[in-house]
Design an enzyme around this catalytic site. Sequence first.
Site, PDB file in Angstrom:
ATOM      1  N   TYR A  88       2.936   4.749   0.776  1.00 15.06           N
ATOM      2  CA  TYR A  88       3.623   5.259   1.960  1.00 15.06           C
ATOM      3  C   TYR A  88       2.643   6.090   2.787  1.00 15.06           C
ATOM      4  CZ  TYR A  88       7.967   4.042  -0.507  1.00 15.06           C
ATOM      5  OH  TYR A  88       8.972   3.384  -1.169  1.00 15.06           O
ATOM      6  N   ASP A 131       0.844  -1.193   0.000  1.00 12.97           N
ATOM      7  CA  ASP A 131       0.000   0.000   0.000  1.00 12.97           C
ATOM      8  C   ASP A 131       0.879   1.241   0.000  1.00 12.97           C
ATOM      9  OD1 ASP A 131       0.870  -0.229   2.638  1.00 12.97           O
ATOM     10  OD2 ASP A 131      -1.053   0.262   3.522  1.00 12.97           O
ATOM     11  N   PHE A 143       6.450   1.781  -4.329  1.00 15.40           N
ATOM     12  CA  PHE A 143       7.833   2.019  -3.932  1.00 15.40           C
ATOM     13  C   PHE A 143       8.352   3.404  -4.294  1.00 15.40           C
ATOM     14  CE2 PHE A 143       7.614  -2.648  -4.372  1.00 15.40           C
ATOM     15  CZ  PHE A 143       7.904  -3.002  -3.064  1.00 15.40           C
ATOM     16  N   HIS A 150      10.863  -9.586   0.396  1.00 17.68           N
ATOM     17  CA  HIS A 150      10.527  -8.167   0.220  1.00 17.68           C
ATOM     18  C   HIS A 150      11.739  -7.309   0.571  1.00 17.68           C
ATOM     19  CE1 HIS A 150       8.400  -4.343   0.981  1.00 17.68           C
ATOM     20  NE2 HIS A 150       7.456  -4.835   0.218  1.00 17.68           N
TER      21      HIS A 150
END
Length: 222
Positions: A64, A62, A75, A183
């Site tokens: 920031y 989701d 990202f 991740h």
Amino acid sequence: MILNTANIGGWGTLPFFREDLPAIEDALARDDRQILPPRDQVFAALELTPPEQTRVVILGQDPYPTPGHAHGLAFSAAADVRPLPRSLSNIYKEMQDDLGASPQDADLRFLARQGVLLLNSVLTVPAGEAHGHKRLGWQSLTAQILARLSDAPRAFLLWGKPAQAAAARSLTGSGHLKLETAHPSPLSARKGFFGSRPFSRTNTWLQSRGHPPINWIPAEAI
């Protein structure tokens, strides 16, 4: 809150926008918290990377939750964000090891314009509350996008178990490149993300199919 879908091109034919989005917009309108990213940026990833131009998919979770950071691409963050978000910092560390350089700021829109779909599974978040909208229904859009992109071989960078599970549920077809690693979060990057060389491996695969490579690093950063 009414979200602008005027510029999402071919993605607009997905059933999500007719069947699911109205309920999400109603829920957002009732939410009195600050919602990120700004509503005109919620679909930025789809606007910048139409389905017919998508060559690579990177799945995030989701946006920031820090105001001023999220601008609609997984990202990625606004160019003036300092320090870099921690996951993005680790992505750049791996890019440095893999390719010998990395971008100079947090803005990844230059990748989106080359056909890299930077897609979050959840497209909104309340300020300061990571995963605060994970039950809003956005995941049905992710599923439909992956199904739509199953029509031809593409590269999928699946970082972390949620991204891998989403692809397992919705991605069909054959010939895809699926790079499944940990991740890039500080909690897991050393468990298989570092050293995975996803950027050079993606370019090798693209070139083997006769496609141009992705310029992962802007010219000014080299």
